[in-house]
Design a protein around this motif. Structure first.
Motif, PDB file in Angstrom:
ATOM      1  N   GLY A  95      -4.330 -15.684  -4.788  1.00 63.67           N
ATOM      2  CA  GLY A  95      -3.203 -15.014  -4.101  1.00 63.67           C
ATOM      3  C   GLY A  95      -3.765 -15.116  -2.644  1.00 63.67           C
ATOM      4  O   GLY A  95      -3.017 -15.285  -1.804  1.00 63.67           O
ATOM      5  N   LEU A  96      -4.981 -14.690  -2.346  1.00 67.12           N
ATOM      6  CA  LEU A  96      -5.586 -14.571  -1.025  1.00 67.12           C
ATOM      7  C   LEU A  96      -5.602 -15.715  -0.590  1.00 67.12           C
ATOM      8  O   LEU A  96      -5.025 -16.122   0.650  1.00 67.12           O
ATOM      9  N   GLU A  97      -5.904 -16.793  -1.210  1.00 66.89           N
ATOM     10  CA  GLU A  97      -5.942 -18.217  -0.893  1.00 66.89           C
ATOM     11  C   GLU A  97      -4.731 -19.061  -0.434  1.00 66.89           C
ATOM     12  O   GLU A  97      -4.117 -19.324   0.497  1.00 66.89           O
ATOM     13  N   ASP A  98      -3.548 -18.379  -1.308  1.00 68.27           N
ATOM     14  CA  ASP A  98      -2.218 -18.691  -1.008  1.00 68.27           C
ATOM     15  C   ASP A  98      -1.562 -17.977   0.227  1.00 68.27           C
ATOM     16  O   ASP A  98      -0.898 -18.833   1.013  1.00 68.27           O
ATOM     17  N   VAL A  99      -2.029 -16.843   0.353  1.00 67.93           N
ATOM     18  CA  VAL A  99      -1.327 -16.323   1.787  1.00 67.93           C
ATOM     19  C   VAL A  99      -2.049 -17.068   2.782  1.00 67.93           C
ATOM     20  O   VAL A  99      -1.236 -17.027   3.827  1.00 67.93           O
TER      21      VAL A  99
ATOM     22  N   TYR B 131      -1.299  -8.141   6.380  1.00 67.21           N
ATOM     23  CA  TYR B 131      -1.306  -6.798   5.518  1.00 67.21           C
ATOM     24  C   TYR B 131      -1.719  -6.968   4.133  1.00 67.21           C
ATOM     25  O   TYR B 131      -2.580  -6.835   3.527  1.00 67.21           O
ATOM     26  N   GLU B 132      -0.961  -8.243   3.555  1.00 72.62           N
ATOM     27  CA  GLU B 132      -1.251  -8.671   2.249  1.00 72.62           C
ATOM     28  C   GLU B 132      -2.634  -9.267   2.065  1.00 72.62           C
ATOM     29  O   GLU B 132      -3.491  -8.620   1.065  1.00 72.62           O
ATOM     30  N   SER B 133      -3.280 -10.002   3.042  1.00 69.65           N
ATOM     31  CA  SER B 133      -4.321 -10.619   2.952  1.00 69.65           C
ATOM     32  C   SER B 133      -5.631  -9.400   3.058  1.00 69.65           C
ATOM     33  O   SER B 133      -6.538  -9.571   2.371  1.00 69.65           O
ATOM     34  N   ASP B 134      -5.418  -8.358   3.825  1.00 70.00           N
ATOM     35  CA  ASP B 134      -6.413  -7.267   4.019  1.00 70.00           C
ATOM     36  C   ASP B 134      -6.375  -6.477   2.733  1.00 70.00           C
ATOM     37  O   ASP B 134      -7.509  -6.100   2.349  1.00 70.00           O
ATOM     38  N   GLU B 135      -5.365  -6.375   2.122  1.00 72.01           N
ATOM     39  CA  GLU B 135      -5.075  -5.515   0.879  1.00 72.01           C
ATOM     40  C   GLU B 135      -5.846  -6.246  -0.174  1.00 72.01           C
ATOM     41  O   GLU B 135      -6.401  -5.709  -1.185  1.00 72.01           O
ATOM     42  N   LEU B 136      -5.692  -7.780  -0.329  1.00 73.15           N
ATOM     43  CA  LEU B 136      -6.518  -8.420  -1.382  1.00 73.15           C
ATOM     44  C   LEU B 136      -7.846  -8.486  -1.269  1.00 73.15           C
ATOM     45  O   LEU B 136      -8.549  -8.414  -2.276  1.00 73.15           O
TER      46      LEU B 136
END
Ligand SMILES: [Fe+2]
Ligand SMILES: [Fe+2]
Length: 287
Positions: free
Chosen positions: A234-238, A273-278
């Motif tokens: 998911g991190l790679e995706d974002v 935000y999403e990548s920081d969370e992941l």
């Protein structure tokens, strides 16, 4: 009913619900969400999302792998009248279909879901019939869609965002269904899937407002075997869509479209935000 057979059956339904979401959503964007036809179609698309979600949750709970490829949605694209008639036919067929399936199942929850999908399909047919009956003769013989005002290069860039985001959205909801027993981290996959739906809507609307069909192709869904693997993917995706969106934000033609730029800005902030969370979650789990 044998578990594998049940999963197969529900996966076929999942693909049909998925097809309905794409059809009604795309049609809604072509009409314009702010028109009464567009708003009604979007409302139906949202209800199909519940339908797909209930089935996905059941499949995941049964230990199955959800089929994320949509089935075809058969419809006659000649004009609005034939399109809405196709929708009525499609929904009407689902009423006995889901009833028959519910009768083959013992589990009370799965039965209730299938029965509800049956009677809600009946309401959908009814609502589409009301639209069809109210169409003026111009509307009935016409088709939705405006003229394209964007260059081919910009359309291609936005379509890349549509395709990538749609795949990511499906990937995160798949992960949420499959890993639902893990609790909160799986809920977060669902949460991000919902943000991605909104981000996808921004770019898909931009394409449809210009009379073109958003490129909603599934791409390759990764069947991660663990939640930490799914989060890492998911991190790679974002990261990939941040790159696409930064490119778009710097595009001189895109910059002339104020609404597009505002949505891009919002999307990029949400993606960071999403990548920081992941990243945080991965470092804490030591994965
Ligand atoms: Fe449905
Ligand atoms: Fe429906």
């Amino acid at each position: 009913m044998e578990k594998e057979k049940l999963i197969q059956m529900l996966n076929r339904d999942l693909a049909d619900e998925h097809a309905a979401i794409i059809r009604y959503m795309t049609h809604s964007y072509l009409e314009g969400e702010d028109t009464s036809i567009g708003a009604s179609l979007l409302s139906r698309a949202r209800e199909e999302m519940w339908h797909m979600h209930w089935l996905g949750m059941i499949i995941g709970k049964l230990g199955g792998e959800p089929n994320m490829t949509p089935a075809p949605y058969p419809h006659d694209p000649t004009n609005r009248a034939t399109i809405f008639q196709s929708y009525i036919d499609y929904e009407k067929k689902l009423v006995p279909h889901y009833e028959e399936e519910a009768d083959m199942v013992d589990d009370p929850h799965i039965r209730r879901v299938l029965f509800r999908e049956s009677w809600e399909s009946d309401y959908h047919a009814l609502k589409f019939k009301k639209i069809l009956d109210k169409l003026s003769s111009d509307e009935a013989s016409g088709l939705p869609g405006e003229e394209n005002e964007l260059s081919e290069a910009l359309v291609e860039r936005i379509q890349q965002s549509v395709t990538a985001k749609y795949r990511q959205m499906l990937q995160s909801i798949r992960d949420a269904w499959v890993f639902q027993s893990k609790g909160e981290p799986a809920w977060q996959r669902m949460d991000f899937s919902m943000t991605k739906m909104k981000q996808l809507a921004h770019s898909a609307e931009e394409i449809a407002e210009n009379g073109m069909t958003p490129r909603l192709t599934t791409g390759r869904i990764i069947l991660a075997g663990s939640l930490s693997e799914a989060i890492s993917n998911g991190l790679e995706d974002v990261r990939k869509t941040i790159e696409i969106h930064e490119g778009l934000a710097a595009d001189s033609e895109a910059k002339e479209h104020g609404g597009l730029m505002t949505n891009l800005d919002l999307t990029l902030r949400q993606e960071k935000y999403e990548s920081d969370e992941l990243r945080d979650r991965l470092s804490k789990s030591g994965a």
